[in-house]
Each structure stands twice: as C-alpha cells, then as structure tokens.
Design an enzyme around this catalytic site. Structure first.
Site, PDB file in Angstrom:
ATOM      1  N   SER A 147     -18.710  92.685  26.138  1.00 24.98           N
ATOM      2  CA  SER A 147     -19.939  92.199  25.515  1.00 24.98           C
ATOM      3  C   SER A 147     -20.840  93.412  25.342  1.00 24.98           C
ATOM      4  CB  SER A 147     -20.593  91.189  26.462  1.00 24.98           C
ATOM      5  OG  SER A 147     -21.934  90.951  26.098  1.00 24.98           O
ATOM      6  N   TYR A 160     -22.979  87.958  34.945  1.00 29.03           N
ATOM      7  CA  TYR A 160     -22.322  88.171  33.643  1.00 29.03           C
ATOM      8  C   TYR A 160     -22.353  89.656  33.288  1.00 29.03           C
ATOM      9  CZ  TYR A 160     -21.236  87.316  28.667  1.00 29.03           C
ATOM     10  OH  TYR A 160     -20.657  87.303  27.417  1.00 29.03           O
TER      11      TYR A 160
HETATM   12  P1  NAI Z   1     -16.575  79.419  24.250  1.00 33.19           P
HETATM   13  O1  NAI Z   1     -17.318  78.652  25.278  1.00 33.19           O
HETATM   14  O2  NAI Z   1     -16.584  78.953  22.842  1.00 33.19           O
HETATM   15  O3  NAI Z   1     -15.043  79.603  24.707  1.00 33.19           O
HETATM   16  C1  NAI Z   1     -14.680  79.949  26.011  1.00 33.19           C
HETATM   17  C2  NAI Z   1     -13.349  79.300  26.324  1.00 33.19           C
HETATM   18  O4  NAI Z   1     -12.939  79.760  27.632  1.00 33.19           O
HETATM   19  C3  NAI Z   1     -13.409  77.765  26.386  1.00 33.19           C
HETATM   20  O5  NAI Z   1     -12.371  77.203  25.587  1.00 33.19           O
HETATM   21  C4  NAI Z   1     -13.199  77.455  27.866  1.00 33.19           C
HETATM   22  O6  NAI Z   1     -12.509  76.231  28.097  1.00 33.19           O
HETATM   23  C5  NAI Z   1     -12.365  78.655  28.314  1.00 33.19           C
HETATM   24  N1  NAI Z   1     -12.421  78.873  29.771  1.00 33.19           N
HETATM   25  C6  NAI Z   1     -13.515  78.853  30.572  1.00 33.19           C
HETATM   26  N2  NAI Z   1     -13.147  79.053  31.841  1.00 33.19           N
HETATM   27  C7  NAI Z   1     -11.790  79.225  31.852  1.00 33.19           C
HETATM   28  C8  NAI Z   1     -10.826  79.477  32.866  1.00 33.19           C
HETATM   29  N3  NAI Z   1     -11.176  79.566  34.158  1.00 33.19           N
HETATM   30  N4  NAI Z   1      -9.519  79.592  32.505  1.00 33.19           N
HETATM   31  C9  NAI Z   1      -9.157  79.469  31.200  1.00 33.19           C
HETATM   32  N5  NAI Z   1     -10.026  79.218  30.202  1.00 33.19           N
HETATM   33  C10 NAI Z   1     -11.330  79.102  30.523  1.00 33.19           C
HETATM   34  O7  NAI Z   1     -17.171  80.909  24.338  1.00 33.19           O
HETATM   35  P2  NAI Z   1     -16.965  82.215  23.430  1.00 33.19           P
HETATM   36  O8  NAI Z   1     -18.266  82.599  22.882  1.00 33.19           O
HETATM   37  O9  NAI Z   1     -15.814  82.047  22.524  1.00 33.19           O
HETATM   38  O10 NAI Z   1     -16.616  83.282  24.568  1.00 33.19           O
HETATM   39  C11 NAI Z   1     -15.355  83.921  24.678  1.00 33.19           C
HETATM   40  C12 NAI Z   1     -15.562  85.254  25.380  1.00 33.19           C
HETATM   41  O11 NAI Z   1     -16.411  86.080  24.574  1.00 33.19           O
HETATM   42  C13 NAI Z   1     -16.218  85.167  26.752  1.00 33.19           C
HETATM   43  O12 NAI Z   1     -15.600  86.070  27.632  1.00 33.19           O
HETATM   44  C14 NAI Z   1     -17.652  85.593  26.455  1.00 33.19           C
HETATM   45  O13 NAI Z   1     -18.282  86.136  27.580  1.00 33.19           O
HETATM   46  C15 NAI Z   1     -17.417  86.626  25.374  1.00 33.19           C
HETATM   47  N6  NAI Z   1     -18.595  86.933  24.568  1.00 33.19           N
HETATM   48  C16 NAI Z   1     -19.181  85.965  23.796  1.00 33.19           C
HETATM   49  C17 NAI Z   1     -20.289  86.277  23.051  1.00 33.19           C
HETATM   50  C18 NAI Z   1     -20.997  85.253  22.220  1.00 33.19           C
HETATM   51  O14 NAI Z   1     -22.120  85.548  21.777  1.00 33.19           O
HETATM   52  N7  NAI Z   1     -20.424  84.094  21.957  1.00 33.19           N
HETATM   53  C19 NAI Z   1     -20.869  87.628  23.061  1.00 33.19           C
HETATM   54  C20 NAI Z   1     -20.163  88.569  23.896  1.00 33.19           C
HETATM   55  C21 NAI Z   1     -19.067  88.213  24.611  1.00 33.19           C
END
Ligand code: NAI
Length: 265
Positions: A147, A160
């Site tokens: 991130s 985080y």
């Molecule tokens: P999201 O909430 O849309 O997707 C996250 C997914 O991870 C969900 O499908 C959830 O079920 C799954 N998940 C959560 N805990 C889990 C576990 N213990 N085992 C397996 N799966 C698990 O979120 P998003 O935005 O797609 O985030 C994905 C990654 O991107 C994360 O690591 C987040 O920190 C990172 N990120 C996101 C940003 C944003 O602005 N959306 C910015 C920078 C980084």
C-alpha cells in the site's frame, strides 16, 4: 536472458489470495484473460467459486479454493490442490487483507494481532508453501499487495501501516534468497481504490475524525494525489500483469507505487 516485456501469461499457473472481491478479483480476471490458469483463494468460498465460474464461462481456467491465509494447514492444502489440478505454481499474489480504524491508545490487542496475522502471517505462509513448488521448478514470481501505507503513515491505522511496511522487508529477503532459484518478488503499493475495504472506511473515518464523508475523500484519502483521483482496480491489475510477466531479475525486491502521485519514492 531476454528483457522483452511480455503481456502473455499463457501456460502459467497463478494463485491469488483474497480473490473473491476487489483488487484480488480484478487481478485474477486479468491473469486469466492473459492466459494463466488461476486459483481463486478466499475465506469466502462462495465468492471465490463465483469468480472462478465467471472466468471459466468466459473461456478461462480457474477454480475456487477455501483458504484462511492465517491457517497453515489450509494454505498448504490449497497450494498443493492447485498444483495437483493445474500442474505447477508460477505466480503467487498475496493480496488478502482487512482494515480496522482506531487510534493506538484504544486499539484492542486482539484486533492488532488479527491484522498482523492476515497481512504478515498470511504473506509468509503462502510464500513458504509456494516456494516448495517454485524452487523445485527453478522459477516463480511472488507479488505482495502492499500500500502507499508501506511507505507513509496515516492516523488510525497503526497495525495496517506496520504490516504493510513489514511486507517490504519480506519481499527484500525473498528477492535475495530467491535469486539463485530464479524466483523474484515485488510489492505493489496502491493508493486508495474504491473497493469494499475502502467504502467501509469512509463513514468510519468521518465518525472518528468528526468530519463529513466528502471531507474524508477529499482531505484524507486523495489529499496527497496530484489530481484528486482514486486509483482503480484496473490500474492495479495491469501493474500486477506487468510484474508477473517481466522476464528477469532486473525487477526484484522493489515496490511499485500506483497512487496518482501520492508518495513519490
Ligand atoms: P476487499 O475487501 O475488496 O477484498 C479483500 C478480500 O480478502 C475479501 O474477499 C476477503 O474475504 C479476503 N480475506 C480477508 N481475510 C482473509 C483471510 N484471512 N484469508 C483469505 N482471504 C481473506 O479489499 P481490497 O481493497 O481488494 O484489498 C485487497 C488488498 O489490497 C488488501 O491487502 C488491502 O490492504 C490492499 N490495498 C487496498 C487498497 C484500497 O484502497 N482498496 C489500497 C492499498 C492496498
């Protein structure tokens, strides 16, 4: 070794964690379109299966994998099942993540530990399992979803920010250890993308900071960008494709910030 940049992943097998939603889903779909067979790993198996079905219906190759990335047995089984199904593992995208907003003085220890476990233990466990196959095959690429918070701090996000900084360390060690096995590592560092993790944060931050939701978006989330724009899932997926397809060690152990100019390295 060639330096011609590829955009095809034909014949490759990828595992994407947290791929039932948001960035992981977009990356999985982009990899499948580029020709990779993809394991869609998530806590949410129903969501993972739905993504896999869409990919298969569009002529790609994918299947859903039930995986809590903090559970070593589930991670090892998921990786082994994927390799048994598709024959190899060439690309790991360690992407699963959560967000919890609170100031340090009030942060519950259990929530701190959960955040570090998903982001850091999850990255370690999936990497370790993937390397068992990549080192034997003498090739592989591991991409961590960092991130801008791998480089910058924000209020209310102590675990985080700590975890995302930690991923830089893991990627750098893997770049050194993996080199002799032809395994590379990368960290993608997105700015804010409007996925469910961010939609949930907007009202939470407004409440914690005592400002409106519009002010959270303008003055907190996008204040550091050059143009006041959100990054998109497509921006991140195209970066993940470029890194997965990059053909040699010229790019390894680095982080790529995709953020409309928020934090320039
Ligand atoms: P999201 O909430 O849309 O997707 C996250 C997914 O991870 C969900 O499908 C959830 O079920 C799954 N998940 C959560 N805990 C889990 C576990 N213990 N085992 C397996 N799966 C698990 O979120 P998003 O935005 O797609 O985030 C994905 C990654 O991107 C994360 O690591 C987040 O920190 C990172 N990120 C996101 C940003 C944003 O602005 N959306 C910015 C920078 C980084």
């Amino acid at each position: 070794m060639t330096t011609e940049v590829q955009t095809s992943l034909a014949g490759k097998v990828a595992l994407v964690t947290g791929a039932a939603s948001g960035l992981g889903k977009e990356i999985a779909e982009t990899y499948a379109k580029a020709g990779a067979a993809v394991g869609i790993a998530d806590l949410n198996l129903e969501g993972a299966n739905a993504v896999a079905e869409q990919i298969n219906a569009a002529g790609g190759k994918a299947f859903g994998i039930a995986m809590d990335v903090t559970d070593e047995a589930q991670v090892n089984k998921g990786v082994d099942d994927l390799v048994a199904h598709f024959g190899s593992l060439d690309i790991l995208v360690s992407n699963a993540g959560i967000q919890t907003i609170e100031s340090i003085d009030k942060f519950e220890f259990a929530k701190w530990k959960k955040m570090l476990a998903i982001h850091l233990d999850g990255a370690f466990l999936t990497t370790k399992a993937a390397l068992q196959h990549m080192y034997k095959a003498k090739k592989g690429v591991v991409i961590y979803m960092g991130s801008v918070h791998s480089h910058e701090a924000s209020k209310l996000k102590a675990p985080y920010v700590t975890a995302k900084h930690g991923l830089l360390g893991l990627a750098r060690v893997l770049a050194k250890e993996g080199a002799s096995h032809n395994v590379r590592s990368h960290v993608i560092c997105p700015g804010f993308v409007r996925t469910p993790i961010v939609e949930k944060q907007i009202p939470e931050q407004a409440k914690e900071l005592g400002i409106t939701e519009e002010e959270v978006v303008k003055n907190v989330m996008l204040a550091g960008t050059v143009d006041g724009e959100f990054t998109t899932p497509q921006d991140i997926a195209q970066t993940a494709l470029f890194l997965a397809a990059f053909p040699n060690n010229a790019l390894t152990g680095q982080s790529v910030v995709v953020s409309h100019g928020w934090f320039m390295q």
